[in-house]
Scaffold this active site. Sequence first.
Site, PDB file in Angstrom:
ATOM      1  N   SER A   1      49.377  33.838  44.998  1.00  0.00           N
ATOM      2  CA  SER A   1      50.540  34.512  44.382  1.00  0.00           C
ATOM      3  C   SER A   1      51.807  33.754  44.752  1.00  0.00           C
ATOM      4  CB  SER A   1      50.653  35.944  44.922  1.00  0.00           C
ATOM      5  OG  SER A   1      51.867  36.538  44.484  1.00  0.00           O
TER       6      SER A   1
ATOM      7  N   TYR B   1      51.343  41.781  52.072  1.00  0.00           N
ATOM      8  CA  TYR B   1      50.871  41.087  50.865  1.00  0.00           C
ATOM      9  C   TYR B   1      51.265  39.604  50.921  1.00  0.00           C
ATOM     10  CZ  TYR B   1      49.948  40.238  45.887  1.00  0.00           C
ATOM     11  OH  TYR B   1      49.462  39.738  44.688  1.00  0.00           O
TER      12      TYR B   1
HETATM   13  N1  LIG Z   1      49.489  40.891  38.300  1.00  0.00           N
HETATM   14  C1  LIG Z   1      50.296  40.060  38.931  1.00  0.00           C
HETATM   15  O1  LIG Z   1      51.493  39.957  38.606  1.00  0.00           O
HETATM   16  C2  LIG Z   1      49.763  39.208  40.053  1.00  0.00           C
HETATM   17  C3  LIG Z   1      50.599  38.211  40.563  1.00  0.00           C
HETATM   18  C4  LIG Z   1      50.126  37.402  41.572  1.00  0.00           C
HETATM   19  C5  LIG Z   1      48.845  37.562  42.055  1.00  0.00           C
HETATM   20  N2  LIG Z   1      48.064  38.551  41.538  1.00  0.00           N
HETATM   21  C6  LIG Z   1      46.712  38.689  42.077  1.00  0.00           C
HETATM   22  O2  LIG Z   1      45.806  38.719  41.005  1.00  0.00           O
HETATM   23  C7  LIG Z   1      44.621  39.397  41.424  1.00  0.00           C
HETATM   24  C8  LIG Z   1      44.246  40.432  40.382  1.00  0.00           C
HETATM   25  O3  LIG Z   1      45.194  41.465  40.389  1.00  0.00           O
HETATM   26  P1  LIG Z   1      45.638  42.275  39.083  1.00  0.00           P
HETATM   27  O4  LIG Z   1      47.066  41.998  38.885  1.00  0.00           O
HETATM   28  O5  LIG Z   1      44.700  42.024  37.998  1.00  0.00           O
HETATM   29  O6  LIG Z   1      45.535  43.763  39.655  1.00  0.00           O
HETATM   30  P2  LIG Z   1      44.533  44.960  39.309  1.00  0.00           P
HETATM   31  O7  LIG Z   1      44.516  45.227  37.850  1.00  0.00           O
HETATM   32  O8  LIG Z   1      44.919  46.055  40.224  1.00  0.00           O
HETATM   33  O9  LIG Z   1      43.116  44.369  39.712  1.00  0.00           O
HETATM   34  C9  LIG Z   1      42.711  44.227  41.046  1.00  0.00           C
HETATM   35  C10 LIG Z   1      41.214  44.049  41.063  1.00  0.00           C
HETATM   36  O10 LIG Z   1      40.797  43.852  42.415  1.00  0.00           O
HETATM   37  C11 LIG Z   1      39.646  44.618  42.629  1.00  0.00           C
HETATM   38  N3  LIG Z   1      39.508  44.967  44.040  1.00  0.00           N
HETATM   39  C12 LIG Z   1      40.405  45.543  44.877  1.00  0.00           C
HETATM   40  N4  LIG Z   1      39.856  45.751  46.083  1.00  0.00           N
HETATM   41  C13 LIG Z   1      38.572  45.311  46.011  1.00  0.00           C
HETATM   42  C14 LIG Z   1      37.487  45.265  46.906  1.00  0.00           C
HETATM   43  N5  LIG Z   1      37.573  45.727  48.182  1.00  0.00           N
HETATM   44  N6  LIG Z   1      36.303  44.739  46.493  1.00  0.00           N
HETATM   45  C15 LIG Z   1      36.174  44.276  45.233  1.00  0.00           C
HETATM   46  N7  LIG Z   1      37.176  44.274  44.325  1.00  0.00           N
HETATM   47  C16 LIG Z   1      38.357  44.799  44.711  1.00  0.00           C
HETATM   48  C17 LIG Z   1      39.802  45.858  41.754  1.00  0.00           C
HETATM   49  O11 LIG Z   1      38.518  46.374  41.415  1.00  0.00           O
HETATM   50  P3  LIG Z   1      37.862  47.726  41.975  1.00  0.00           P
HETATM   51  O12 LIG Z   1      38.973  48.646  42.339  1.00  0.00           O
HETATM   52  O13 LIG Z   1      37.026  48.209  40.822  1.00  0.00           O
HETATM   53  O14 LIG Z   1      37.034  47.299  43.145  1.00  0.00           O
HETATM   54  C18 LIG Z   1      40.459  45.251  40.522  1.00  0.00           C
HETATM   55  O15 LIG Z   1      39.496  44.814  39.603  1.00  0.00           O
HETATM   56  C19 LIG Z   1      44.934  39.993  42.802  1.00  0.00           C
HETATM   57  O16 LIG Z   1      44.422  39.149  43.808  1.00  0.00           O
HETATM   58  C20 LIG Z   1      46.454  39.978  42.831  1.00  0.00           C
HETATM   59  O17 LIG Z   1      46.956  39.959  44.136  1.00  0.00           O
HETATM   60  C21 LIG Z   1      48.486  39.374  40.546  1.00  0.00           C
END
Ligand SMILES: NC(=O)c1ccc[n+]([C@@H]2O[C@H](COP(=O)([O-])OP(=O)(O)OC[C@H]3O[C@@H](n4cnc5c(N)ncnc54)[C@H](OP(=O)(O)O)[C@@H]3O)[C@@H](O)[C@H]2O)c1
Length: 256
Positions: free
Chosen positions: A147, A160
């Site tokens: 990130s 984070y």
């Molecule tokens: N969206 C952004 O702007 C952004 C920016 C920078 C980085 N990111 C990174 O991108 C990645 C995806 O995030 P997102 O934005 O798509 O958020 P999201 O929609 O909340 O998705 C997060 C995913 O992580 C999974 N997860 C959480 N804890 C887990 C665990 N203990 N075991 C297995 N899976 C787990 C959740 O699945 P379950 O709850 O079904 O397990 C969900 O599918 C993350 O690493 C986030 O930090 C996102």
Amino acid sequence: MSDRFDLTGRVALVTGASSGLGRHFAKVLSSAGAKVVLAARRVDRLEALAAEIEAAGGEALAVAMDVTKADTIQAGLEATIAKFGGPADIIVNNSGLSREDWFTSMDEDDFDLVMDTNTKGVWLVARTFAGALTKAGKPGSMINIASVAGKRVGYTMSAYCASKAACEHMTRAMAVEMARYNVRVNAIAPGYFETEINDTFLNSDEGEKMRKRVPMRRFGEHEELSGPLLLLASDAGSFMTGATLVVDGGHMWSSL
Ligand SMILES: NC(=O)c1ccc[n+]([C@@H]2O[C@H](COP(=O)([O-])OP(=O)(O)OC[C@H]3O[C@@H](n4cnc5c(N)ncnc54)[C@H](OP(=O)(O)O)[C@@H]3O)[C@@H](O)[C@H]2O)c1
């Protein structure tokens, strides 16, 4: 040249495929020809996505996985081998979450949860899945979703930010160890893309103020991560390892 992006015959694990970016990544990798292994805790969502991918002509397997629990990761590996005849040779470490508070009042359990999921979870999945690849003598590509918060900081985001900085730096350490096995390890550092992790914030007044600080004056579209993902996953990026691709509309370098 376009053949170098083709993923036919490859098997891709995507953790956190039950929502947001992971769901998108799984569909992109499938469209490029890979068989996909969809991993997360909410299996009903994974099964719905697997059905969607198969209806579009792809192959998908849904596996229950909690990236903080090594036994569920091992079970995911065994299910992958049983279904597709070998370990995944594309590993997308995408699972992640956030807990926000000023560090002086943050709950210790929340700090541990963020680090266990975003940093140790990446390490556990990498150890099992990249370990299986090296054991099988197969080349591959691992992509860790870091990130811009691992490069810059924000109020209430100490856990984070630390977890993502560690994820990115661990990517480099893993790249060095994996290079001799022809397993490449890279990271993508997204800026802000609307998903369940941030939709409340991005649609708030504070989120709107932040949008105006992004040089491109907008948040990213999920599709804008597809090219970077395919570059790192495929032979198009065959000499890239230990790199981080920042995809953020210039947010990292917003003007002082
Ligand atoms: N969206 C952004 O702007 C952004 C920016 C920078 C980085 N990111 C990174 O991108 C990645 C995806 O995030 P997102 O934005 O798509 O958020 P999201 O929609 O909340 O998705 C997060 C995913 O992580 C999974 N997860 C959480 N804890 C887990 C665990 N203990 N075991 C297995 N899976 C787990 C959740 O699945 P379950 O709850 O079904 O397990 C969900 O599918 C993350 O690493 C986030 O930090 C996102």
